[in-house]
Design an enzyme around this catalytic site. Structure first.
Site, PDB file in Angstrom:
ATOM      1  N   ALA A  33     -84.906  38.342 -72.367  1.00  0.00           N
ATOM      2  CA  ALA A  33     -83.642  37.879 -71.816  1.00  0.00           C
ATOM      3  C   ALA A  33     -82.602  38.987 -71.884  1.00  0.00           C
ATOM      4  O   ALA A  33     -81.699  39.066 -71.078  1.00  0.00           O
ATOM      5  CB  ALA A  33     -83.164  36.661 -72.588  1.00  0.00           C
ATOM      6  N   ASP A  54     -81.095  33.317 -83.225  1.00  0.00           N
ATOM      7  CA  ASP A  54     -81.902  32.957 -82.055  1.00  0.00           C
ATOM      8  C   ASP A  54     -83.363  32.740 -82.451  1.00  0.00           C
ATOM      9  O   ASP A  54     -84.269  33.346 -81.885  1.00  0.00           O
ATOM     10  CB  ASP A  54     -81.798  34.073 -81.001  1.00  0.00           C
ATOM     11  CG  ASP A  54     -82.476  33.700 -79.682  1.00  0.00           C
ATOM     12  OD1 ASP A  54     -82.666  32.495 -79.430  1.00  0.00           O
ATOM     13  OD2 ASP A  54     -82.822  34.621 -78.915  1.00  0.00           O
ATOM     14  N   ASP A  92     -60.121  22.497 -68.336  1.00  0.00           N
ATOM     15  CA  ASP A  92     -59.024  21.565 -68.069  1.00  0.00           C
ATOM     16  C   ASP A  92     -58.066  21.440 -69.258  1.00  0.00           C
ATOM     17  O   ASP A  92     -56.858  21.249 -69.073  1.00  0.00           O
ATOM     18  CB  ASP A  92     -59.573  20.176 -67.699  1.00  0.00           C
ATOM     19  CG  ASP A  92     -60.395  20.203 -66.406  1.00  0.00           C
ATOM     20  OD1 ASP A  92     -60.222  21.149 -65.605  1.00  0.00           O
ATOM     21  OD2 ASP A  92     -61.211  19.288 -66.194  1.00  0.00           O
ATOM     22  N   VAL A 102     -85.401  45.461 -72.514  1.00  0.00           N
ATOM     23  CA  VAL A 102     -86.730  45.868 -72.070  1.00  0.00           C
ATOM     24  C   VAL A 102     -87.453  46.400 -73.293  1.00  0.00           C
ATOM     25  O   VAL A 102     -86.953  47.293 -73.978  1.00  0.00           O
ATOM     26  CB  VAL A 102     -86.648  46.953 -70.981  1.00  0.00           C
ATOM     27  CG1 VAL A 102     -88.047  47.425 -70.609  1.00  0.00           C
ATOM     28  CG2 VAL A 102     -85.925  46.402 -69.759  1.00  0.00           C
ATOM     29  N   HIS A 122     -77.323  15.108 -61.228  1.00  0.00           N
ATOM     30  CA  HIS A 122     -76.696  16.417 -60.989  1.00  0.00           C
ATOM     31  C   HIS A 122     -77.760  17.498 -60.802  1.00  0.00           C
ATOM     32  O   HIS A 122     -77.568  18.449 -60.051  1.00  0.00           O
ATOM     33  CB  HIS A 122     -75.812  16.828 -62.177  1.00  0.00           C
ATOM     34  CG  HIS A 122     -74.352  16.497 -62.019  1.00  0.00           C
ATOM     35  ND1 HIS A 122     -73.625  16.829 -60.899  1.00  0.00           N
ATOM     36  CD2 HIS A 122     -73.474  15.887 -62.865  1.00  0.00           C
ATOM     37  CE1 HIS A 122     -72.365  16.440 -61.069  1.00  0.00           C
ATOM     38  NE2 HIS A 122     -72.246  15.849 -62.248  1.00  0.00           N
TER      39      HIS A 122
HETATM   40  C1  TXA Z   1     -70.035  12.260 -66.947  1.00  0.00           C
HETATM   41  C2  TXA Z   1     -69.376  12.700 -65.659  1.00  0.00           C
HETATM   42  O1  TXA Z   1     -68.262  11.916 -65.411  1.00  0.00           O
HETATM   43  C3  TXA Z   1     -68.960  14.157 -65.660  1.00  0.00           C
HETATM   44  N1  TXA Z   1     -68.528  14.512 -64.356  1.00  0.00           N
HETATM   45  C4  TXA Z   1     -67.517  15.386 -64.145  1.00  0.00           C
HETATM   46  O2  TXA Z   1     -66.922  15.899 -65.038  1.00  0.00           O
HETATM   47  O3  TXA Z   1     -67.210  15.712 -62.840  1.00  0.00           O
HETATM   48  P1  TXA Z   1     -67.774  16.998 -62.093  1.00  0.00           P
HETATM   49  O4  TXA Z   1     -67.356  16.847 -60.703  1.00  0.00           O
HETATM   50  O5  TXA Z   1     -69.256  17.185 -62.369  1.00  0.00           O
HETATM   51  O6  TXA Z   1     -67.011  18.220 -62.743  1.00  0.00           O
HETATM   52  C5  TXA Z   1     -65.605  18.255 -62.733  1.00  0.00           C
HETATM   53  C6  TXA Z   1     -65.151  19.528 -63.425  1.00  0.00           C
HETATM   54  O7  TXA Z   1     -65.370  20.638 -62.551  1.00  0.00           O
HETATM   55  C7  TXA Z   1     -64.285  21.522 -62.675  1.00  0.00           C
HETATM   56  N2  TXA Z   1     -64.157  22.344 -61.475  1.00  0.00           N
HETATM   57  C8  TXA Z   1     -64.005  21.928 -60.199  1.00  0.00           C
HETATM   58  N3  TXA Z   1     -63.857  23.003 -59.381  1.00  0.00           N
HETATM   59  C9  TXA Z   1     -63.947  24.107 -60.152  1.00  0.00           C
HETATM   60  C10 TXA Z   1     -63.871  25.512 -59.919  1.00  0.00           C
HETATM   61  N4  TXA Z   1     -63.678  25.997 -58.719  1.00  0.00           N
HETATM   62  N5  TXA Z   1     -63.998  26.343 -60.976  1.00  0.00           N
HETATM   63  C11 TXA Z   1     -64.192  25.859 -62.216  1.00  0.00           C
HETATM   64  N6  TXA Z   1     -64.270  24.558 -62.497  1.00  0.00           N
HETATM   65  C12 TXA Z   1     -64.147  23.682 -61.488  1.00  0.00           C
HETATM   66  C13 TXA Z   1     -63.089  20.617 -62.879  1.00  0.00           C
HETATM   67  O8  TXA Z   1     -62.019  21.322 -63.478  1.00  0.00           O
HETATM   68  C14 TXA Z   1     -63.677  19.530 -63.770  1.00  0.00           C
HETATM   69  O9  TXA Z   1     -63.536  19.879 -65.134  1.00  0.00           O
HETATM   70  C15 TXA Z   1     -70.107  15.093 -65.995  1.00  0.00           C
HETATM   71  O10 TXA Z   1     -70.992  15.278 -65.144  1.00  0.00           O
HETATM   72  O11 TXA Z   1     -70.101  15.681 -67.078  1.00  0.00           O
HETATM   73 FE   FE2 Z   2     -70.509  14.959 -63.146  1.00  0.00          FE
END
Ligand code: TXA
Ligand code: FE2
Length: 530
Positions: A348, A449, A166, A351, A117
């Site tokens: 962060a 922190d 979700d 200033v 990622h």
């Molecule tokens: C371990 C692996 O399976 C996991 N992958 C994963 O969760 O899928 P990913 O495609 O990286 O992320 C999906 C998440 O991304 C959120 N998502 C997708 N579009 C979104 C948007 N426009 N705004 C906020 N969240 C969004 C979805 O709701 C979901 O919770 C991970 O990387 O943690």
């Molecule tokens: Fe993912």
């Protein structure tokens, strides 16, 4: 030069891709699992993988054959997501990858999904030593490369960012995934306060999720809750990203993970980076959400570095952490730690102008909602003044506070020490920090922190500064988190973290409660995939 086929299937996305390093072309074939109701059911997800992986792999192989020149092998290696993820899904992907590697007689590469990622962002940006924010479904963490591994600089203490969103939308009866729906509804919302929880570079989403569900149950308009959820959670992620840039001295930030598709999150991060003069890169959406393209891209780098595995050693790992991966490919330079001090320091949050006295102004952050911004700045200014003085009364060296202005968010302090702890990371100095934190905890509050940046070293004393994230608490867990934050920043910034960590804990134990160290072990060992 090589052409690598990657397979992904950790949770919801069955995907196969081909990456050609000669042309830098990546083609992706994906098939998403969409639950009829509720969240992701592991067994249904695995069933989806079983049904669709063969088809996406076949399609990717056909594309590879079209990419190959005459007489050239279409595929040089097969890479697959080895973890983290749902066990039943990972097993199906791994089986498919092993079978293909044997059938084609090419090497197998086991890829960590989280490292993929972030590497996809580094690949696309050409950045050398960025800090990486992974904002995905099951995870949320900040990583920086140092000494052969990606170090976890900060992370969620409970739920991943996407899963948190979700879970909230499931409460409303909306279908998975909830993230895009929250983004849509947020467009017409207004701000209502929700809990904001940041501890150094770590953070927590559980309180905000319960509060968001409760707000909807209490009749607050759904748009307003969606809007505020985004404003609050993404401001937290942006704040910790800025703190990581500030602590490591890195000047580049890359984003990874499915939540990175959210335009508001990208906007906040871009604004923060622009204000700091840092560079920001977010990959295109097809590389942010789960996809095999990122597996093929990192797989190709690993393959070219000779980082392949025999089938007999290719077991999956559903808790595979990014800091367990030995980086064999070129991951850029180490994020640096110490830089010369100017008289005006942009930390962060504030200033800081160093004269005979020190003036610290918490300046407004353009990336966050004005109401939230005002609240955080004035609360933290007041809290910093109070706890700095309280710590002094407990015998902890801290600067004298001369003046507090919580309207303009300005503090005036005595100037203490002549350098910060990053430039004087010795065992005896970190032992002193351990003793000081024990004294604070003994008096019923945390620093919030404690990083080497927030400790100043003088001739014979180590001073603690910057108590703005501190608070009163009786919970052992909060004390343990204070220690965890300090140890995390040692791991992220020093090559000698183990020895220093030991000295730090010895200092703590000389004054503090052994129960807190026991709780720290608990915090460290906790599986964070929810
Ligand atoms: C371990 C692996 O399976 C996991 N992958 C994963 O969760 O899928 P990913 O495609 O990286 O992320 C999906 C998440 O991304 C959120 N998502 C997708 N579009 C979104 C948007 N426009 N705004 C906020 N969240 C969004 C979805 O709701 C979901 O919770 C991970 O990387 O943690
Ligand atoms: Fe993912």
């Amino acid at each position: 030069m090589s052409r690598v086929l990657g397979i992904e299937g950790t949770a919801w996305c069955a995907s196969a891709a081909v990456h050609d390093t000669a042309t830098d072309e990546t083609v992706i074939e994906s098939d998403a699992y969409e639950p009829d109701s509720g969240g992701i059911h592991p067994r249904e997800a695995a069933e989806h993988m079983r049904e669709t992986i063969p088809r996406v792999v076949r399609a990717a192989r056909q594309r590879a054959e079209r990419m190959a020149g005459d007489g050239e092998p279409a595929i040089d290696a097969v890479a697959f997501s080895r973890g983290p993820g749902l066990g039943p899904c990972l097993r199906i992907v791994a089986t498919a990858a092993r079978a293909l590697s044997l059938a084609l007689d090419v090497p197998l590469v086991g890829v960590n999904h989280m490292v993929a990622h972030l590497e996809i962002g580094r690949h696309g940006s050409g950045f050398r030593s960025p800090v990486c924010l992974n904002a995905s479904g099951a995870n949320a963490h900040l990583l920086g490369y140092r000494g052969g591994r990606y170090r976890i600089l900060g992370e969620t203490m409970d739920t991943g960012v996407g899963n948190a969103i979700d879970k909230f939308t499931r409460h409303l009866g909306w279908s998975h995934p909830g993230g895009p729906k929250v983004e849509q509804r947020a467009a017409s919302g207004e701000y209502v306060p929700l809990p904001y929880v940041v501890k150094g570079m770590d953070f927590s989403f559980s309180g905000i999720m319960s509060a968001a569900k409760q707000a909807v149950d209490d009749g607050v308009p759904v748009e307003d809750v969606c809007f505020s959820l985004q404003e609050t959670m993404f401001a937290m992620l942006t704040e910790v990203s800025e703190r990581a840039l500030s602590l490591t001295g890195a000047e580049e930030l890359v984003l990874g993970g499915g939540v990175g598709q959210n335009a508001r999150l990208r906007e906040m991060l871009a604004t923060m980076c622009e204000t700091r003069g840092a560079k920001f890169h977010a990959p295109e959406p097809r590389f942010l959400r789960d996809n095999a393209g990122m597996i093929a891209v990192l797989g190709a780098r690993m393959y070219e570095a000779g980082d392949t595995i025999p089938v007999s050693a290719s077991a999956i790992d559903s808790d595979f952490r990014p800091n367990q991966v030995d980086v064999t490919w070129d991951a850029g330079g180490d994020v640096s730690v110490t830089r010369p001090q100017a008289n005006e320091i942009r930390g962060a949050e504030a200033v800081v102008t160093m004269g005979e006295r020190v003036r610290k102004e918490r300046v407004g952050k353009a990336y966050r909602h004005p109401t939230l911004d005002e609240r955080l700045r004035s609360e933290r200014t007041r809290q910093e003044a109070r706890l700095t003085s309280l710590a002094r009364r407990e015998g902890v060296p801290t600067p004298v506070v001369f003046d507090v202005d919580d309207t303009d968010c300005v503090l005036r302090f005595e100037r203490v020490g002549d350098r910060d702890l990053r430039e004087a990371l010795t065992e005896s100095n970190v032992r002193a920090v351990g003793r000081h934190l024990a004294a604070c905890h003994g008096a019923g509050f945390v620093h919030g922190d404690p990083t080497p940046r927030n400790a100043r070293v003088g001739d014979d004393r180590v001073f603690l500064i910057d108590f703005g994230l501190g608070y009163h608490t009786e919970h052992v867990e909060d004390y343990a988190m204070d220690l965890h934050v300090f140890e995390g920043s040692l791991a992220g910034t020093s090559d000698d973290a183990d020895r220093l960590t030991e000295a730090f804990e010895a200092g703590y134990e000389s004054r503090g409660d052994a129960e807190v160290i026991a709780q720290l072990r608990e915090v460290e060992g906790r599986g964070r995939y929810q």
